[in-house]
Motif scaffolding. Structure first.
Motif, PDB file in Angstrom:
ATOM      1  N   MET A 392       0.814  -1.222   0.000  1.00 13.63           N
ATOM      2  CA  MET A 392       0.000   0.000   0.000  1.00 13.63           C
ATOM      3  C   MET A 392       0.850   1.276   0.000  1.00 13.63           C
ATOM      4  SD  MET A 392      -2.898   0.742  -0.541  1.00 13.63           S
ATOM      5  CE  MET A 392      -4.554   0.993  -0.169  1.00 13.63           C
ATOM      6  N   ALA A 393       1.908   1.312   0.825  1.00 15.78           N
ATOM      7  CA  ALA A 393       2.715   2.540   0.908  1.00 15.78           C
ATOM      8  C   ALA A 393       3.361   2.833  -0.447  1.00 15.78           C
ATOM      9  CB  ALA A 393       3.777   2.405   1.993  1.00 15.78           C
ATOM     10  N   ASP A 394       3.943   1.810  -1.071  1.00 16.72           N
ATOM     11  CA  ASP A 394       4.586   2.004  -2.382  1.00 16.72           C
ATOM     12  C   ASP A 394       3.560   2.386  -3.445  1.00 16.72           C
ATOM     13  OD1 ASP A 394       6.951   1.375  -1.238  1.00 16.72           O
ATOM     14  OD2 ASP A 394       7.114  -0.648  -2.081  1.00 16.72           O
ATOM     15  N   THR A 395       2.378   1.778  -3.336  1.00 18.84           N
ATOM     16  CA  THR A 395       1.321   2.068  -4.315  1.00 18.84           C
ATOM     17  C   THR A 395       0.883   3.520  -4.205  1.00 18.84           C
ATOM     18  OG1 THR A 395       0.571  -0.211  -4.399  1.00 18.84           O
ATOM     19  CG2 THR A 395      -1.034   1.466  -5.030  1.00 18.84           C
ATOM     20  N   ARG A 396       0.705   4.001  -2.973  1.00 19.90           N
ATOM     21  CA  ARG A 396       0.319   5.404  -2.789  1.00 19.90           C
ATOM     22  C   ARG A 396       1.384   6.330  -3.374  1.00 19.90           C
ATOM     23  NH1 ARG A 396      -0.605   5.206   3.355  1.00 19.90           N
ATOM     24  NH2 ARG A 396      -0.002   7.386   3.233  1.00 19.90           N
ATOM     25  N   GLU A 397       2.629   6.001  -3.092  1.00 22.28           N
ATOM     26  CA  GLU A 397       3.765   6.779  -3.621  1.00 22.28           C
ATOM     27  C   GLU A 397       3.719   6.800  -5.154  1.00 22.28           C
ATOM     28  OE1 GLU A 397       6.993   9.051  -3.325  1.00 22.28           O
ATOM     29  OE2 GLU A 397       6.472   8.004  -1.455  1.00 22.28           O
ATOM     30  N   ALA A 398       3.476   5.616  -5.752  1.00 27.83           N
ATOM     31  CA  ALA A 398       3.467   5.496  -7.223  1.00 27.83           C
ATOM     32  C   ALA A 398       2.315   6.297  -7.829  1.00 27.83           C
ATOM     33  CB  ALA A 398       3.356   4.020  -7.632  1.00 27.83           C
ATOM     34  N   ILE A 399       1.162   6.301  -7.149  1.00 24.97           N
ATOM     35  CA  ILE A 399      -0.001   7.033  -7.680  1.00 24.97           C
ATOM     36  C   ILE A 399       0.226   8.546  -7.595  1.00 24.97           C
ATOM     37  CG2 ILE A 399      -2.446   7.573  -7.236  1.00 24.97           C
ATOM     38  CD1 ILE A 399      -2.757   4.548  -6.514  1.00 24.97           C
ATOM     39  N   VAL A 400       0.808   8.996  -6.479  1.00 26.49           N
ATOM     40  CA  VAL A 400       1.087  10.440  -6.344  1.00 26.49           C
ATOM     41  C   VAL A 400       2.047  10.876  -7.457  1.00 26.49           C
ATOM     42  CG1 VAL A 400       2.192  12.196  -4.899  1.00 26.49           C
ATOM     43  CG2 VAL A 400       0.544  10.592  -3.887  1.00 26.49           C
ATOM     44  N   HIS A 401       3.054  10.060  -7.728  1.00 19.29           N
ATOM     45  CA  HIS A 401       4.001  10.371  -8.810  1.00 19.29           C
ATOM     46  C   HIS A 401       3.269  10.380 -10.163  1.00 19.29           C
ATOM     47  CE1 HIS A 401       7.477  10.246 -11.443  1.00 19.29           C
ATOM     48  NE2 HIS A 401       7.096   9.074 -11.916  1.00 19.29           N
ATOM     49  N   ALA A 402       2.408   9.366 -10.385  1.00 15.88           N
ATOM     50  CA  ALA A 402       1.707   9.233 -11.675  1.00 15.88           C
ATOM     51  C   ALA A 402       0.706  10.356 -11.901  1.00 15.88           C
ATOM     52  CB  ALA A 402       0.989   7.881 -11.727  1.00 15.88           C
ATOM     53  N   SER A 403       0.236  10.995 -10.809  1.00 11.88           N
ATOM     54  CA  SER A 403      -0.777  12.049 -10.966  1.00 11.88           C
ATOM     55  C   SER A 403      -0.196  13.282 -11.661  1.00 11.88           C
ATOM     56  CB  SER A 403      -1.390  12.433  -9.616  1.00 11.88           C
ATOM     57  OG  SER A 403      -0.464  13.153  -8.827  1.00 11.88           O
ATOM     58  N   HIS A 404       1.142  13.326 -11.800  1.00  6.81           N
ATOM     59  CA  HIS A 404       1.806  14.429 -12.525  1.00  6.81           C
ATOM     60  C   HIS A 404       2.014  14.067 -13.994  1.00  6.81           C
ATOM     61  CE1 HIS A 404       2.960  16.870  -8.935  1.00  6.81           C
ATOM     62  NE2 HIS A 404       2.772  15.711  -8.356  1.00  6.81           N
ATOM     63  N   LEU A 405       1.561  12.873 -14.401  1.00  8.40           N
ATOM     64  CA  LEU A 405       1.849  12.373 -15.748  1.00  8.40           C
ATOM     65  C   LEU A 405       0.556  12.172 -16.539  1.00  8.40           C
ATOM     66  CD1 LEU A 405       4.423   9.647 -14.639  1.00  8.40           C
ATOM     67  CD2 LEU A 405       4.946  11.867 -15.671  1.00  8.40           C
ATOM     68  N   PRO A 406       0.668  12.041 -17.879  1.00  5.04           N
ATOM     69  CA  PRO A 406      -0.545  11.817 -18.673  1.00  5.04           C
ATOM     70  C   PRO A 406      -1.045  10.382 -18.537  1.00  5.04           C
ATOM     71  CG  PRO A 406       1.380  11.862 -20.107  1.00  5.04           C
ATOM     72  CD  PRO A 406       1.862  12.198 -18.738  1.00  5.04           C
ATOM     73  N   MET A 407      -1.561  10.044 -17.352  1.00  2.29           N
ATOM     74  CA  MET A 407      -2.084   8.684 -17.185  1.00  2.29           C
ATOM     75  C   MET A 407      -3.201   8.618 -16.161  1.00  2.29           C
ATOM     76  SD  MET A 407       0.973   6.573 -15.191  1.00  2.29           S
ATOM     77  CE  MET A 407       0.044   5.134 -14.626  1.00  2.29           C
ATOM     78  N   SER A 408      -4.037   7.595 -16.303  1.00  4.86           N
ATOM     79  CA  SER A 408      -5.114   7.310 -15.357  1.00  4.86           C
ATOM     80  C   SER A 408      -5.032   5.826 -15.009  1.00  4.86           C
ATOM     81  CB  SER A 408      -6.478   7.573 -15.981  1.00  4.86           C
ATOM     82  OG  SER A 408      -6.636   8.953 -16.261  1.00  4.86           O
ATOM     83  N   VAL A 409      -5.465   5.483 -13.791  1.00  5.00           N
ATOM     84  CA  VAL A 409      -5.428   4.085 -13.349  1.00  5.00           C
ATOM     85  C   VAL A 409      -6.847   3.636 -13.014  1.00  5.00           C
ATOM     86  CG1 VAL A 409      -4.500   2.473 -11.637  1.00  5.00           C
ATOM     87  CG2 VAL A 409      -3.114   4.436 -12.373  1.00  5.00           C
ATOM     88  N   ILE A 410      -7.244   2.518 -13.606  1.00  6.52           N
ATOM     89  CA  ILE A 410      -8.559   1.953 -13.301  1.00  6.52           C
ATOM     90  C   ILE A 410      -8.321   0.612 -12.621  1.00  6.52           C
ATOM     91  CG2 ILE A 410     -10.615   0.922 -14.336  1.00  6.52           C
ATOM     92  CD1 ILE A 410     -10.190   3.002 -16.616  1.00  6.52           C
ATOM     93  N   ILE A 411      -8.930   0.430 -11.449  1.00  9.98           N
ATOM     94  CA  ILE A 411      -8.768  -0.848 -10.741  1.00  9.98           C
ATOM     95  C   ILE A 411     -10.130  -1.511 -10.648  1.00  9.98           C
ATOM     96  CG2 ILE A 411      -7.979  -1.975  -8.619  1.00  9.98           C
ATOM     97  CD1 ILE A 411      -6.303   0.532  -8.030  1.00  9.98           C
ATOM     98  N   VAL A 412     -10.228  -2.748 -11.154  1.00  6.19           N
ATOM     99  CA  VAL A 412     -11.472  -3.497 -10.997  1.00  6.19           C
ATOM    100  C   VAL A 412     -11.193  -4.635 -10.029  1.00  6.19           C
ATOM    101  CG1 VAL A 412     -13.231  -4.898 -12.144  1.00  6.19           C
ATOM    102  CG2 VAL A 412     -12.293  -2.896 -13.303  1.00  6.19           C
TER     103      VAL A 412
END
Length: 498
Positions: A392-412
């Motif tokens: 979870m900690a690494d995932t949160r870190e990765a999402i915060v970083h990705a929020s500055h990039l042209p990408m979206s994440v969909i989790i099903v």
């Protein structure tokens, strides 16, 4: 069901139809369209008597992503003749531009006994039915007959409903603590007139009090209101970017952890049933079918995580499911389905459920894309998982970083696990932060449990997870000040008319 038909063009084998069809566009749906061409004999206008010249089927997504779509007209029995049809799309609405205005005034009438007036300005839009809608009220400047109000922003839609000549009524008041503000004066304008303050010029109006004007012989005005600057900020729409050539790069990541159950067992979430696709496949096809219309090469990278993979059977959290690390792309959504089915027997389901590596992998491609400084590729990562995330900690870190990039994440979320942790990643109920406390720049994660859609159509699932994507694309590029790649011909012809 017939939406509409064009005019009849007589004795012509290369007709150009002038009739426009207006269709509502929804990115999150597959909108199937069929075009048919008929030859109507001169004495009849009914389709019963007409000769069918051919038809063409496509999706609205295909038309807008190519902006101009040409296909053969197919006769009965799907045989292609020599004829073809071309459909051209342009966006009608999409005026989200906003204006920055900065007003000041001089020599306003003094309404206060012991001090000077405390002026504020109100701007109203006059609607078609003559009602008035308040668009903006400035702050009060205390004790000042020559106030400079703060610059403010307002959308073109709320200012004048996209009509430059719509009347705007502006009133200057002297603020009173008891709420009975004194009227100083008013004037009328239009957005067209305000645009005169664009290149460092000013626009001025006399502020008039009609009562004084009627009573006093040598009354000039109750002060002058000045518009010091008018800046227009162009807001591009999702279709501006798509029609400007922006491609949606769609990547899939599938959870192969042991908690899914042995794929050979019919209770497993990965069980391949001869007639009934499992939840992983249903979710993949539902979302992939929409995204594929916006990707010109139709090649989709597909990864797995949480399994031991051949030949050494080491655990991997970002392996290509076609086992070709140099080229993890599969041809079409069907190619992803086939790669998934053929890799299952070769894997050993394992663990833990780490999704940060896969987010980082796509983020790496997305950050290379940012070097181009143009809107050419936007990345969507679809993660299909059956369980609680262990990193979870690494995932949160990765999402915060990705929020500055042209990408979206969909989790099903597939299966019946407790997905409460996942809801936290989907920033709808509060801001997601990295372990260090850095907030996401924009909300890029959408989480949905598949079980909510078990008895619904695949379209309902796709709609739910993809509905936010157009705004995420627009927020990213507009926020970075990146214009559509080729500002298309149609956009430059798009006026402010509704």
């Amino acid at each position: 069901w017939q939406v509409d038909r064009t005019e009849v063009i007589r004795t012509c084998i290369n007709p150009i139809f002038s009739k426009l069809f207006t269709v509502d566009f929804y990115f999150e749906e597959v909108q199937r369209l069929r075009f048919e061409v008929h030859d109507i004999s001169s004495n009849h206008n009914g389709l019963k008597e007409a000769d069918f010249l051919g038809g063409m089927e496509c999706t609205l997504g295909q038309i807008v992503s190519q902006r101009k779509l040409s296909k053969s007209l197919l006769k009965h029995g799907n045989t292609a003749g020599k004829s073809s049809i071309t459909v051209i799309a342009e966006e009608l609405s999409g005026n989200d531009d906003y204006v920055e205005l900065s007003f000041s005034a001089r020599k306003l009438d003094d309404k206060d006994f012991f001090s000077k007036s405390d002026p504020f300005l109100e701007i109203f839009r006059v609607n078609d039915d003559a009602t008035q809608q308040l668009v903006h009220r400035t702050e009060v400047v205390m004790n000042n007959l020559n106030p400079a109000w703060k610059t403010f922003k307002v959308s073109v839609n709320s200012l004048c409903s996209g009509d430059q000549d719509r009347r705007l009524k502006c009133i200057v008041w002297d603020w009173d603590s008891n709420g009975k503000h004194d009227f100083i004066g008013e004037f009328s304008s239009t957005f067209k007139e305000m645009r005169g303050a664009m290149e460092g010029r000013q626009v001025q109006w006399e502020c008039i009090n009609p009562k004084y004007k009627a009573k006093k012989k040598n009354y000039k005005n109750s002060g002058i209101v000045i518009l010091n600057q008018c800046k227009i900020h162009k807001m591009h729409s999702f279709l501006d970017y798509i029609m400007g050539g922006c491609q949606i790069q769609f990547t899939v990541a599938i959870d192969f952890t042991a908690s899914n159950g042995d794929p050979r067992n019919s209770c497993s979430l990965h069980y391949i049933h001869p007639y009934q696709p499992n939840e992983y496949l249903k979710a993949l096809v539902a979302v992939g079918e929409i995204c594929q219309d916006y990707d010109s090469d139709k090649m989709f990278p597909a990864f797995g995580f949480g399994a031991r993979i051949p030949p050494e059977y080491k655990v991997s959290h970002d392996f290509a499911i076609n086992f070709n690390e140099d080229n993890p792309e599969c041809a079409g959504i069907q190619g992803v389905v086939e790669a998934y089915q053929s890799c299952l027997p070769k894997l050993q389901l394992y663990g833990p459920t780490n999704i940060a590596p896969i987010i980082q992998k796509v983020a790496k491609s997305a950050s290379e894309e940012t070097n181009t400084k143009e809107a050419s590729q936007y990345f969507i990562l679809l993660i299909l998982t059956d369980g609680v995330i262990t990193d979870m900690a690494d995932t949160r870190e990765a999402i915060v970083h990705a929020s500055h990039l042209p990408m979206s994440v969909i989790i099903v979320g597939v299966g019946n696990a407790d997905f409460s942790d996942m809801q936290m990643l989907d920033g709808d109920d509060g801001i997601l932060r990295s372990p260090k406390g850095e907030p996401v720049l924009r909300d890029i994660v959408q989480f949905v449990p598949f079980r909510n859609f078990k008895h619904a159509s695949p379209a309902a699932l796709a709609k739910s997870v993809l509905a936010e994507v157009p705004n995420q694309v627009v927020d990213y590029y507009n926020g970075k000040g990146i214009k559509p790649k080729c500002v298309s011909e149609y956009e430059s012809s798009r006026t402010l008319a509704p």
